[in-house]
Design an enzyme around this catalytic site. Structure first.
Site, short mmCIF file in Angstrom:
data_model
loop_
_atom_site.label_atom_id
_atom_site.label_comp_id
_atom_site.label_asym_id
_atom_site.label_seq_id
_atom_site.Cartn_x
_atom_site.Cartn_y
_atom_site.Cartn_z
N ASP A 25 -0.08 5.16 0.87
CA ASP A 25 -0.28 6.12 1.96
C ASP A 25 -0.31 5.44 3.32
O ASP A 25 -1.04 4.46 3.51
CB ASP A 25 -1.58 6.90 1.74
CG ASP A 25 -1.51 7.75 0.49
OD1 ASP A 25 -0.95 8.85 0.58
OD2 ASP A 25 -1.97 7.30 -0.57
N LYS A 47 -8.68 -4.59 -3.19
CA LYS A 47 -7.28 -4.78 -3.55
C LYS A 47 -6.90 -6.26 -3.68
O LYS A 47 -6.10 -6.63 -4.53
CB LYS A 47 -6.37 -4.14 -2.50
CG LYS A 47 -6.35 -2.62 -2.50
CD LYS A 47 -5.35 -2.13 -1.45
CE LYS A 47 -5.33 -0.63 -1.36
NZ LYS A 47 -4.31 -0.17 -0.40
N ASP A 67 -2.23 -0.27 6.11
CA ASP A 67 -2.48 0.46 7.36
C ASP A 67 -3.95 0.79 7.58
O ASP A 67 -4.32 1.20 8.68
CB ASP A 67 -1.68 1.76 7.38
CG ASP A 67 -2.22 2.78 6.39
OD1 ASP A 67 -2.46 3.94 6.77
OD2 ASP A 67 -2.44 2.43 5.21
N ASP A 96 0.87 -1.17 0.00
CA ASP A 96 0.00 0.00 0.00
C ASP A 96 0.91 1.23 0.00
O ASP A 96 2.08 1.14 0.41
CB ASP A 96 -0.87 -0.06 1.26
CG ASP A 96 -1.61 1.23 1.53
OD1 ASP A 96 -2.30 1.71 0.61
OD2 ASP A 96 -1.49 1.77 2.65
N THR A 116 -2.78 0.28 -4.38
CA THR A 116 -3.17 1.54 -3.75
C THR A 116 -4.60 1.94 -4.09
O THR A 116 -5.15 1.53 -5.12
CB THR A 116 -2.20 2.67 -4.18
OG1 THR A 116 -2.59 3.91 -3.57
CG2 THR A 116 -2.18 2.86 -5.69
N GLY A 117 -5.20 2.74 -3.23
CA GLY A 117 -6.48 3.34 -3.55
C GLY A 117 -6.33 4.53 -4.48
O GLY A 117 -7.28 5.00 -5.09
#
Length: 272
Positions: free
Chosen positions: A14, A198, A221, A12, A46-47
């Site tokens: 961020d 994801k 996270d 990931d 990642t988003g």
């Protein structure tokens, strides 16, 4: 001598690979590059949209497929890849939400795809969120500009309304989309096509790279990493991660994203 199986390391961005200034430190960069040199694969999950994550892909010198928009886009950047998958949302949903902007207490509504974004009001425009210095008239969210189905939607509200907005959007459109909250200080909700996560994107990448599920190591996270950490053979939550995520993880890093926690953990785990 025993040799480590080749691993797929799904990261990931961020709160995980990036520090609080949204940077990959040289220590984290070097550790990830050492992992690749040792024969492992590193893949970003990642988003973020592609245009806000490509610089990190380049910095790490990656050639693997990557996951954007929490799984709505799985692709090898700037290459034709037979397994590429992009899942979009019916643009009519965007205009339905736009029509209720006031009732829903929304500050902005933005529709995004791989290359660009459309936002209904420039008042709350944030260059960091959209990776763009300033929007142009082409970026205005309107039926004239948004002519194709977008990959993802972002809506921003105030913290006190976030829960309410999420449940109302789920009530109206829940059979077509999933609504997720963004991590961080702002109350931003991300809307993607139903069933997008994801884990499914990383599963597609693992199949392509011929990596067993047990050989996938995933770092995250936030709650958009939940399914990914559950799916991975070894799921690692960051020290700064949510309690919910730590609850499903196999392990938790000793150090936070501010302290190169991912790098320190990987060096140890892979004996780099």
């Amino acid at each position: 001598m025993t040799f480590l199986n080749k691993k797929l390391i799904a990261i990931d961005l961020d709160g995980t690979t990036l520090n609080q200034d949204s940077l990959i430190t040289s220590k984290t960069e070097n550790t990830l590059k050492k992992s690749v040199a040792a024969g492992h694969h590193v893949s970003i999950a990642t988003g973020r949209p592609f245009r806000m994550s490509y610089q990190y892909y380049q910095q790490l010198g990656l050639t693997t497929p990557m996951v954007n928009f929490n799984g709505a886009l799985v692709h090898i950047p700037n290459k034709h890849w037979a397994q590429e998958k992009e899942t979009s949302i019916d643009k009519q949903i965007v205009f339905d939400i736009l029509a209720q902007k006031r009732q829903l207490n929304l500050e902005f509504i933005a529709a995004e795809n791989r290359e660009t974004f459309f936002i209904d009001s420039f008042d709350f425009f944030d260059a960091k969120i959209f990776a763009s210095a300033k929007p142009s008239p082409q970026n205005l969210l309107s039926p004239q500009n948004l002519t194709t189905n977008p990959t993802s939607l972002l809506v921003r509200t105030e913290k006190r309304y976030a829960e309410q907005v999420s449940s109302e959007l789920t009530r109206q459109f829940g059979q077509f989309v999933d609504v997720r909250t963004w991590g961080g200080p702002m109350a931003i909700l991300e809307i993607v096509s139903k069933g997008i996560e994801k884990a499914k994107g990383v599963h597609r990448i693992a199949n392509y790279l011929d990596i067993d599920q047990k050989d996938i190591i995933a770092f995250g996270d936030e709650h958009n990493d939940l399914e990914l950490l559950e799916y991975a053979g070894w799921g690692v939550a960051m020290k700064n991660g949510t309690d919910q995520l730590k609850g499903v993880a196999n392990d938790v890093t000793d150090l936070s994203n501010q302290e190169d926690g991912l790098a320190a953990y990987l060096e140890d785990l892979l004996a780099l």
